[in-house]
Scaffold this motif. Structure first.
Motif, short mmCIF file in Angstrom:
data_model
loop_
_atom_site.label_atom_id
_atom_site.label_comp_id
_atom_site.label_asym_id
_atom_site.label_seq_id
_atom_site.Cartn_x
_atom_site.Cartn_y
_atom_site.Cartn_z
N MET A 193 -26.19 -11.71 -19.79
CA MET A 193 -26.42 -12.26 -18.46
C MET A 193 -25.75 -13.63 -18.32
SD MET A 193 -27.84 -11.21 -15.71
CE MET A 193 -27.28 -12.03 -14.23
N SER A 194 -25.81 -14.43 -19.36
CA SER A 194 -25.18 -15.75 -19.27
C SER A 194 -23.68 -15.63 -19.11
CB SER A 194 -25.50 -16.56 -20.54
OG SER A 194 -25.04 -15.89 -21.70
N SER A 195 -23.08 -14.63 -19.74
CA SER A 195 -21.64 -14.40 -19.59
C SER A 195 -21.30 -14.00 -18.17
CB SER A 195 -21.18 -13.32 -20.57
OG SER A 195 -19.82 -13.03 -20.40
N ALA A 196 -22.21 -13.29 -17.50
CA ALA A 196 -21.95 -12.86 -16.13
C ALA A 196 -22.02 -14.01 -15.14
CB ALA A 196 -22.95 -11.77 -15.73
N LEU A 197 -22.74 -15.08 -15.51
CA LEU A 197 -22.92 -16.18 -14.58
C LEU A 197 -21.81 -17.22 -14.68
CD1 LEU A 197 -26.77 -16.75 -15.00
CD2 LEU A 197 -25.60 -15.56 -13.14
N VAL A 198 -21.15 -17.31 -15.81
CA VAL A 198 -20.11 -18.32 -16.02
C VAL A 198 -18.81 -17.88 -15.36
CG1 VAL A 198 -18.73 -19.55 -17.74
CG2 VAL A 198 -21.15 -19.08 -18.17
N THR A 199 -18.20 -18.77 -14.60
CA THR A 199 -16.92 -18.45 -13.95
C THR A 199 -16.05 -19.69 -13.85
OG1 THR A 199 -15.86 -17.67 -11.92
CG2 THR A 199 -17.97 -18.81 -11.67
N ARG A 200 -14.77 -19.49 -13.98
CA ARG A 200 -13.80 -20.56 -13.79
C ARG A 200 -13.04 -20.40 -12.48
NH1 ARG A 200 -10.98 -20.55 -19.84
NH2 ARG A 200 -12.92 -20.70 -21.06
N GLN A 201 -13.23 -19.28 -11.81
CA GLN A 201 -12.51 -19.02 -10.56
C GLN A 201 -13.48 -18.55 -9.47
OE1 GLN A 201 -8.59 -17.05 -10.71
NE2 GLN A 201 -8.93 -16.74 -12.89
N PRO A 202 -14.37 -19.39 -9.01
CA PRO A 202 -15.33 -18.95 -7.98
C PRO A 202 -14.64 -18.47 -6.71
CG PRO A 202 -15.38 -21.35 -8.24
CD PRO A 202 -14.59 -20.80 -9.38
N PHE A 203 -13.60 -19.18 -6.29
CA PHE A 203 -12.89 -18.76 -5.08
C PHE A 203 -12.18 -17.43 -5.29
CE2 PHE A 203 -9.10 -18.76 -2.31
CZ PHE A 203 -9.75 -18.80 -1.07
N GLY A 204 -11.67 -17.21 -6.50
CA GLY A 204 -11.02 -15.93 -6.82
C GLY A 204 -11.99 -14.77 -6.70
N HIS A 205 -13.24 -15.00 -7.10
CA HIS A 205 -14.25 -13.95 -6.96
C HIS A 205 -14.54 -13.66 -5.49
CE1 HIS A 205 -15.33 -13.35 -11.15
NE2 HIS A 205 -15.37 -14.67 -11.33
N VAL A 206 -14.54 -14.70 -4.67
CA VAL A 206 -14.80 -14.50 -3.25
C VAL A 206 -13.68 -13.67 -2.62
CG1 VAL A 206 -15.03 -15.65 -1.01
CG2 VAL A 206 -16.17 -16.60 -3.02
N VAL A 207 -12.44 -14.04 -2.92
CA VAL A 207 -11.30 -13.30 -2.35
C VAL A 207 -11.31 -11.86 -2.84
CG1 VAL A 207 -8.79 -13.14 -2.27
CG2 VAL A 207 -9.90 -15.38 -2.11
N ARG A 208 -11.49 -11.67 -4.15
CA ARG A 208 -11.52 -10.31 -4.70
C ARG A 208 -12.68 -9.51 -4.10
NH1 ARG A 208 -13.15 -6.15 -5.85
NH2 ARG A 208 -13.63 -5.11 -7.80
#
Length: 365
Positions: free
Chosen positions: A67-82
């Motif tokens: 779960m902790s791995s699922a929460l960590v992100t370096r590209q929040p905007f990339g996730h929004v676009v995708r």
């Protein structure tokens, strides 16, 4: 920073069984959407698929301690676009089910891997060998054959419904190909858990934003169908990801086409829908094109037997992002430069083979 490498035991029968089970649940999801497609707005269905799909996903992540791995992100905007691109593809594929038979709608999704190859060349600058272009030409010919009955129905005055549905399904497959390309960009820094988790979050919020366009208050039966839609989709995603832990991607990927067989069975039994001969013929051509690409990628490297890491031609609308099964706790998070550095430090043949394990993409539908 150090990376601890580990492998998962190969068990091809288990991987195949998991993959076939995944295709079953994806077909169940599509059939459930077909049940409510005429009565529930597509945006509401998208919300149900994504929000309720989070339930089995979160349970699975907690069970695996990821779960902790699922929460960590370096590209929040990339996730929004995708996420927004993926939601568009999902919305179109669900909307198409109100106009065309279940099996036909599923068949059009098989255009996604072909589109992904073209977009990889255009957007990522990847070199596409001549044999791929030839196979792509054959695959797109199969798509035209699948489209032909819809044009025929429209020209004979049967109404534009089938043509609208086919167009929605095909455009959805094209947009899904763009989503696959974006997922490949995200895998440079993001874990597969984060990609899937944040897609579900973005898709849920995007579906929720369609409330002003007219949601309906479902009765008990419809509500249960919507809940089951999300759970079936989430289970299919989990099973598909688990399949790649036990068998190479080149073994399980062709089994994705079993979704069409399940869809045909559900279409006949639940809706009395028999796909037309031209649709089946075109779908067979598209499937063969996809299988040829998988086979060529598997055997085109001197018999090493692994799919190219630069281009997974089997990626489709249901598939998960590339899963680096070799790292502990940070699978898929290490930048390419670090992975190369770690690779250079390895001296044993066994360690090099670990890094050559097949990879997969895993995207939600």
């Amino acid at each position: 920073m150090s990376v601890t490498h580990r492998t998962f035991p190969m068990n091809a029968p288990a991987g195949i069984a998991l993959q076939i089970s995944a295709t079953f649940f994806f077909a169940v999801m599509s059939a459930l959407v077909r049940f409510v497609a005429d009565d529930v707005p597509s945006g509401q269905v998208v919300f149900a698929r994504s929000a309720f799909g989070l339930v089995p996903l979160v349970v699975w992540l907690l069970w695996r301690g990821r779960m902790s791995s699922a929460l960590v992100t370096r590209q929040p905007f990339g996730h929004v676009v995708r996420g927004l691109v993926g939601v568009s593809a999902m919305w179109l594929s669900f909307a198409a089910l109100a106009f065309i038979p279940l099996a036909e709608a599923v068949a059009f999704t098989y255009a996604t891997p072909l589109v992904a190859v073209v977009l990889a060349a255009i957007l990522l600058g990847e070199r596409v060998p001549s044999y791929r272009w030839a196979v792509l030409g054959v695959g797109f010919a199969g798509i035209l054959i699948m489209l032909w009955p819809s044009f025929t129905h429209a020209s004979l005055g049967s109404g534009p419904g089938p043509l609208i549905g086919a167009a929605m399904a095909l455009v959805g497959a094209v947009i899904a190909g763009l989503a696959v390309t974006q997922v490949r960009h995200l895998t440079r820094t993001e874990t597969s858990e984060a990609i899937v988790f944040y897609f579900s979050i973005v898709a849920s919020l995007a579906g929720l934003a369609t409330i002003p366009f007219g949601w309906v208050i479902p009765d008990v039966r419809t509500a249960l169908i919507l809940i089951a839609t999300g759970i079936a989709g989430g289970l299919g995603q989990i099973l598909m990801t688990a399949a790649t832990r036990y068998a190479p991607a080149s073994v399980v990927a062709p089994l994705n086409y079993a979704t069409l067989l399940w869809a045909m069975v559900f279409g006949v039994l639940a809706f009395g829908e028999w796909p037309g001969s031209l649709v089946l013929a075109g779908a067979a051509i598209v499937v063969c094109a996809g299988l040829v690409l998988v086979w060529r990628e598997r055997h085109g490297r001197g018999g090493q037997g692994h799919v190219s890491q630069n281009l997974d031609v089997t990626a489709g609308v249901h598939e998960a992002p590339r899963d680096y099964v070799v790292s502990q706790g940070t699978r898929g998070t290490d930048p390419p430069g670090l992975r190369r550095l770690e690779h250079q430090k390895m001296t044993s043949e066994e360690d090099r083979k670990i890094l050559e394990l097949p990879h997969r993409k895993a995207v939600s539908r």
